[in-house]
Design an enzyme around this catalytic site. Sequence first.
Site, PDB file in Angstrom:
ATOM      1  N   THR B  15       0.813  -1.219   0.000  1.00  0.00           N
ATOM      2  CA  THR B  15       0.000   0.000   0.000  1.00  0.00           C
ATOM      3  C   THR B  15       0.852   1.277   0.000  1.00  0.00           C
ATOM      4  O   THR B  15       0.313   2.381   0.000  1.00  0.00           O
ATOM      5  CB  THR B  15      -0.938   0.034   1.232  1.00  0.00           C
ATOM      6  OG1 THR B  15      -0.111  -0.014   2.411  1.00  0.00           O
ATOM      7  CG2 THR B  15      -1.882  -1.151   1.236  1.00  0.00           C
ATOM      8  N   GLY B  16       2.174   1.119  -0.017  1.00  0.00           N
ATOM      9  CA  GLY B  16       3.053   2.295  -0.022  1.00  0.00           C
ATOM     10  C   GLY B  16       3.253   2.854  -1.420  1.00  0.00           C
ATOM     11  O   GLY B  16       2.812   2.268  -2.419  1.00  0.00           O
ATOM     12  N   VAL B  18       5.985   3.078  -3.210  1.00  0.00           N
ATOM     13  CA  VAL B  18       6.798   2.215  -4.076  1.00  0.00           C
ATOM     14  C   VAL B  18       6.046   0.914  -4.376  1.00  0.00           C
ATOM     15  O   VAL B  18       6.031   0.439  -5.524  1.00  0.00           O
ATOM     16  CB  VAL B  18       8.163   1.917  -3.422  1.00  0.00           C
ATOM     17  CG1 VAL B  18       8.955   0.900  -4.234  1.00  0.00           C
ATOM     18  CG2 VAL B  18       8.968   3.210  -3.272  1.00  0.00           C
ATOM     19  N   ARG B  43      -2.229  -2.434  10.002  1.00  0.00           N
ATOM     20  CA  ARG B  43      -3.076  -1.252   9.808  1.00  0.00           C
ATOM     21  C   ARG B  43      -3.682  -1.175   8.404  1.00  0.00           C
ATOM     22  O   ARG B  43      -4.843  -0.799   8.232  1.00  0.00           O
ATOM     23  CB  ARG B  43      -2.222   0.002  10.082  1.00  0.00           C
ATOM     24  CG  ARG B  43      -2.972   1.296  10.252  1.00  0.00           C
ATOM     25  CD  ARG B  43      -2.037   2.394  10.786  1.00  0.00           C
ATOM     26  NE  ARG B  43      -0.691   2.323  10.212  1.00  0.00           N
ATOM     27  CZ  ARG B  43      -0.340   2.809   9.026  1.00  0.00           C
ATOM     28  NH1 ARG B  43      -1.229   3.431   8.274  1.00  0.00           N
ATOM     29  NH2 ARG B  43       0.900   2.699   8.588  1.00  0.00           N
ATOM     30  N   SER B  44      -2.865  -1.524   7.388  1.00  0.00           N
ATOM     31  CA  SER B  44      -3.344  -1.387   6.010  1.00  0.00           C
ATOM     32  C   SER B  44      -3.960  -2.673   5.473  1.00  0.00           C
ATOM     33  O   SER B  44      -4.500  -2.676   4.347  1.00  0.00           O
ATOM     34  CB  SER B  44      -2.191  -0.973   5.093  1.00  0.00           C
ATOM     35  OG  SER B  44      -1.675   0.271   5.490  1.00  0.00           O
ATOM     36  N   CYS B 132      17.527   5.320  -4.161  1.00  0.00           N
ATOM     37  CA  CYS B 132      17.067   5.998  -5.374  1.00  0.00           C
ATOM     38  C   CYS B 132      18.115   6.957  -5.948  1.00  0.00           C
ATOM     39  O   CYS B 132      18.400   6.931  -7.147  1.00  0.00           O
ATOM     40  CB  CYS B 132      15.781   6.758  -5.095  1.00  0.00           C
ATOM     41  SG  CYS B 132      15.819   7.733  -3.572  1.00  0.00           S
ATOM     42  N   GLN B 159      15.972  16.439  -4.515  1.00  0.00           N
ATOM     43  CA  GLN B 159      15.179  15.225  -4.417  1.00  0.00           C
ATOM     44  C   GLN B 159      13.690  15.485  -4.202  1.00  0.00           C
ATOM     45  O   GLN B 159      13.297  16.374  -3.452  1.00  0.00           O
ATOM     46  CB  GLN B 159      15.753  14.331  -3.308  1.00  0.00           C
ATOM     47  CG  GLN B 159      17.107  13.745  -3.698  1.00  0.00           C
ATOM     48  CD  GLN B 159      17.722  12.804  -2.680  1.00  0.00           C
ATOM     49  OE1 GLN B 159      18.836  13.042  -2.238  1.00  0.00           O
ATOM     50  NE2 GLN B 159      17.020  11.751  -2.305  1.00  0.00           N
ATOM     51  N   GLY B 163      10.028  10.496  -2.403  1.00  0.00           N
ATOM     52  CA  GLY B 163      11.037   9.624  -1.816  1.00  0.00           C
ATOM     53  C   GLY B 163      10.824   9.416  -0.324  1.00  0.00           C
ATOM     54  O   GLY B 163      11.323   8.447   0.253  1.00  0.00           O
ATOM     55  N   HIS B 252      13.885  12.805  -9.078  1.00  0.00           N
ATOM     56  CA  HIS B 252      15.082  13.359  -8.440  1.00  0.00           C
ATOM     57  C   HIS B 252      15.993  13.952  -9.516  1.00  0.00           C
ATOM     58  O   HIS B 252      16.231  13.318 -10.544  1.00  0.00           O
ATOM     59  CB  HIS B 252      15.894  12.245  -7.751  1.00  0.00           C
ATOM     60  CG  HIS B 252      15.296  11.734  -6.472  1.00  0.00           C
ATOM     61  ND1 HIS B 252      14.178  12.264  -5.884  1.00  0.00           N
ATOM     62  CD2 HIS B 252      15.704  10.720  -5.659  1.00  0.00           C
ATOM     63  CE1 HIS B 252      13.920  11.597  -4.767  1.00  0.00           C
ATOM     64  NE2 HIS B 252      14.818  10.658  -4.608  1.00  0.00           N
TER      65      HIS B 252
END
Lengths: 345, 345
Positions: B15-16, B18, B43-44, B132, B159, B163, B252
């Site tokens: 769920t993030g 990335v 939590r997710s 990254c 950046q 990120g 970036h």
Amino acid sequence: MSNQKLFNVAVVGATGAVGEQMIRLLAERNFPVKELKLLSSKRSAGTKIRFKDRELTVEEATPDSFRGVEIALSSAGGDVSKELCPIAAAAGAVCIDNTSAFRMDPETPLIVPEVNIDKINEHKGIIANPNCSTIQMVLALKPLHERFGVSKVVVSTYQAVSGAGAKAVEELWRQTRDVSSGNDVTPDILPVGSLPVKHQIAFNAIPQIDKFLDNGFTNEEMKMTRETKKILGDDSIEVSATCVRIPVAYGHSESVYVELNSDFDVEDVKRLFADAPGLVLQDDPSRQLYPLAVTSAGKLETFVGRVRRDLSNPRGLHMWIVSDNLLKGAAWNAVQIAEYIAIEQ
Amino acid sequence: MSNQKLFNVAVVGATGAVGEQMIRLLAERNFPVKELKLLSSKRSAGTKIRFKDRELTVEEATPDSFRGVEIALSSAGGDVSKELCPIAAAAGAVCIDNTSAFRMDPETPLIVPEVNIDKINEHKGIIANPNCSTIQMVLALKPLHERFGVSKVVVSTYQAVSGAGAKAVEELWRQTRDVSSGNDVTPDILPVGSLPVKHQIAFNAIPQIDKFLDNGFTNEEMKMTRETKKILGDDSIEVSATCVRIPVAYGHSESVYVELNSDFDVEDVKRLFADAPGLVLQDDPSRQLYPLAVTSAGKLETFVGRVRRDLSNPRGLHMWIVSDNLLKGAAWNAVQIAEYIAIEQ
């Protein structure tokens, strides 16, 4: 200062972003003004501007504007300065010019008061104010150069949009609103108003400020190279810059790598910076204290932090320098020069 | 590829910011997925996520989650990876880890496919995805190092906020609205969520990414130093970084100064870049063409431009490198590694 001589002062480019700050600073600093003449292009003439308790009307700048003027602060673009500064000087004024028109002229001193005020009397009617990104960097380079000798500088800038003028700031706000509300962005001014290609500045970083030269560097980058040598009075100092516009309205930031001619102690360097005129040391990683554009905007000082030794070169030093580009980077440096002139007379 | 083996794949941190890109890329690249397991924190868990024509339910990641998993893509933070990657590996999976947990572990290869895919088979169940800001830089350093030898790198980064995660991007939008409407800004996440001091990111530049170390550099800066040496397989390459967060959501940018071990021709370097895998040369000052965050966002490639010789060091080179930090900087590099694993089996 009851016996203070009063001066007839002119501000050329009175309706611009820098001119506005010059007028505000002349008032706030209580500069010894006898008469203040506000000058601009024909288009902006007629604008009313408040100076202390007076409302002044901006007049069109013409060769005749400088009769009786003793100090002229000029910030209306290089072409205007090229025409009008020599006329102002011939009329007896000292013209403090914020454009690049005379900066590299060998007859014109290029002054940052904390760094080379000793050159101020070499002027022949014109004193040049350096480029914004140069001024804040030389404030930190000066004590390093005096103490250790600076041999090489590699600088990457994070420059505010106000450096490109008030209309560019409006463009930043407009594009920001457009992106936020999902509208298309139509770049209009940045990176360079007079060039055909425009790029979005909102939520972007544009590695172009001013036009490109044949060596692949931009004019802005070469200004940092040439002006640093001239202000520090040492052609052996090598400066290579990458100048980048970022979506910040006020306050230029700079990531600076310096190679020194002799060994140094990092704590000594921090003390040098803390004691240097015009410079404020903000450097405490444990409190996440370092210079920031948003906290430097509106201030007259230049802020330095993130001071640390390079990981491979024991004579290499990294630092982060921030200043308000419209103030120390332009209007304040010019008014400071005017104050030195006023004190001397 | 009708005989293509299909893989049981898990995405940890589904769920993030990335994780979301990893799932999208697995679908778009038509990765040979048998079963896709989406894992997250408690939590997710329960979140529904579309993968191709299926709707999958995110489950809580536990040590039991990896039974039968053959490829695990992990991007849920260093602590989660430290716990779960060894469990995934012990269960027979290859764990491609996007956190810093195993990057400097001598037993774990640190892979950028275009640079050091030859190391991929040295893994013992875990392969690390580099930071990254390192990935996009080594893509340009690799051809330089092969041809000329790289001795020193000084990099300043610009950046993007993504990120720092999806919540940091929300913070950028929220602060942008607050500044635009004249409201007070209350920083909540950046620069480092777990540290006490927060700074405004909207219309600002923050010279801190991750925590400070005793040498005055941040963790993020030291990642660029250490990971570059490991990926290029040469401890003699010196890298000193200044990592800065700017108000850009995606992409970036990096201003990179490189000192080479031998003479070079700038046009040769440009040709090297144009021919290098994963790299796109965007370098034409006459057309104001150079890499930009807004044009690189959403792309899998890394873009390089502003290539020019240093003004004082004939073996010094400056360049500007931009890439989408969530794609080549994270999700795409990990999925690329997964593709190599899939092809080999």
